[in-house]
Design an enzyme around this catalytic site. Structure first.
Site, PDB file in Angstrom:
ATOM      1  N   ASP A 218     -14.386  -0.760   2.314  1.00  0.00           N
ATOM      2  CA  ASP A 218     -14.430  -2.223   2.426  1.00  0.00           C
ATOM      3  C   ASP A 218     -14.217  -2.727   3.856  1.00  0.00           C
ATOM      4  O   ASP A 218     -13.248  -2.362   4.521  1.00  0.00           O
ATOM      5  CB  ASP A 218     -13.337  -2.791   1.509  1.00  0.00           C
ATOM      6  CG  ASP A 218     -13.528  -4.263   1.201  1.00  0.00           C
ATOM      7  OD1 ASP A 218     -13.752  -5.044   2.144  1.00  0.00           O
ATOM      8  OD2 ASP A 218     -13.446  -4.640   0.030  1.00  0.00           O
TER       9      ASP A 218
ATOM     10  N   SER B  89     -17.758  -7.635   2.051  1.00  0.00           N
ATOM     11  CA  SER B  89     -17.433  -7.377   0.647  1.00  0.00           C
ATOM     12  C   SER B  89     -18.123  -8.391  -0.279  1.00  0.00           C
ATOM     13  O   SER B  89     -19.344  -8.490  -0.280  1.00  0.00           O
ATOM     14  CB  SER B  89     -15.908  -7.383   0.472  1.00  0.00           C
ATOM     15  OG  SER B  89     -15.525  -6.737  -0.715  1.00  0.00           O
TER      16      SER B  89
END
Length: 255
Positions: free
Chosen positions: A150, A38
């Site tokens: 994610d 991320s």
């Protein structure tokens, strides 16, 4: 001695990684291999491309979440990260892992399979965007017949894919969890819950690291609080410089 650097996810708190990198560089430490999830994948890819910490901070601190996304009137009704796509295209026009100056691995979650995916070769931008696609906020990414969100859901500190590629592994975790908490809004409760979840899945990864740098009190910064970029950066830089020394990296090496 080959040194690895693992950068956690954490939204705006990921700015802390830039402060950590600047500090360890000043301590004479230069990573030979990097992995990230991320926000950590964004800092990681820019650093791996050859940018200096000051340049990365200038780019990332101006990457406003509101300037970098647009409403995606698709089946999900969520947000697309077209601004991040544009940033990556501008900074790394070759758009491949192979074009980077430092080898990089990026973690994303294949949401259909419920499995972690580690990208380290081929097309770069889709891997970074996949790793950053927070569920419930950003549109999932369709890439190579898979659907990604994610990487922090399953591996927020991706030490495993590079552990065997280095002799000494440094983890930079920007999600220090304290007991100081004020449930002042639904948003705060959701963010706190996410923080607890990602901290839970970093336990094994932390054990793989020879050294974990975890600036305290990062939880006081919101995932989307880019306006506090300078504060986050300064806190991480100061903490690293005050608590770690060049001999510390050698002393904690696992034989």
């Amino acid at each position: 001695m080959r040194i690895g650097l693992v950068l956690s996810g954490g939204g705006a708190r990921g700015i802390a990684h830039i402060g950590v990198i600047k500090a360890i560089e000043e301590l004479g430490v230069k990573p030979d291999v990097i992995s990230g999830t991320s926000a950590g994948s964004i800092v990681g890819v820019l650093y791996a491309s050859g940018m200096k910490p000051a340049e990365i901070f200038d780019v990332v601190s101006h990457l406003s979440i509101f300037k970098s996304v647009k409403i995606a009137w698709a089946w999900s009704g969520l947000l697309k990260m077209e601004g991040l796509q544009a940033l990556l295209t501008k900074q790394i026009p070759d758009n491949t892992f192979e074009s980077l100056k430092i080898p990089l691995t990026v973690a994303a979650t294949e949401i259909r399979l419920g499995a972690i995916k580690y990208f380290s070769s081929g097309e770069l931008a889709p891997a970074i965007i996949s790793s950053c696609s927070i569920p419930g906020v950003f549109d999932p990414v369709h890439f190579n017949d898979h659907l990604y969100v994610d990487g922090g859901l399953l591996d927020n500190l991706p030490a495993a894919p590079i552990r065997e590629k280095c002799d000494f592994l440094i983890g930079s975790n920007c999600n220090h969890l304290t007991t100081e908490y004020n449930e002042h809004s639904l948003k705060a409760i959701i963010e706190r819950s996410m923080l607890i979840t990602v901290n839970a899945n970093t336990t094994a990864s932390r054990m793989m690291c020879d050294l974990v740098i975890e600036p305290p009190y990062m939880a006081r910064f919101s995932v989307f609080e880019m306006g506090k970029a300078q504060d986050i950066y300064d806190a991480a830089y100061k903490y690293t410089k005050e608590n770690f020394f060049e001999h510390h990296f050698q002393k904690n090496r696992v034989a």
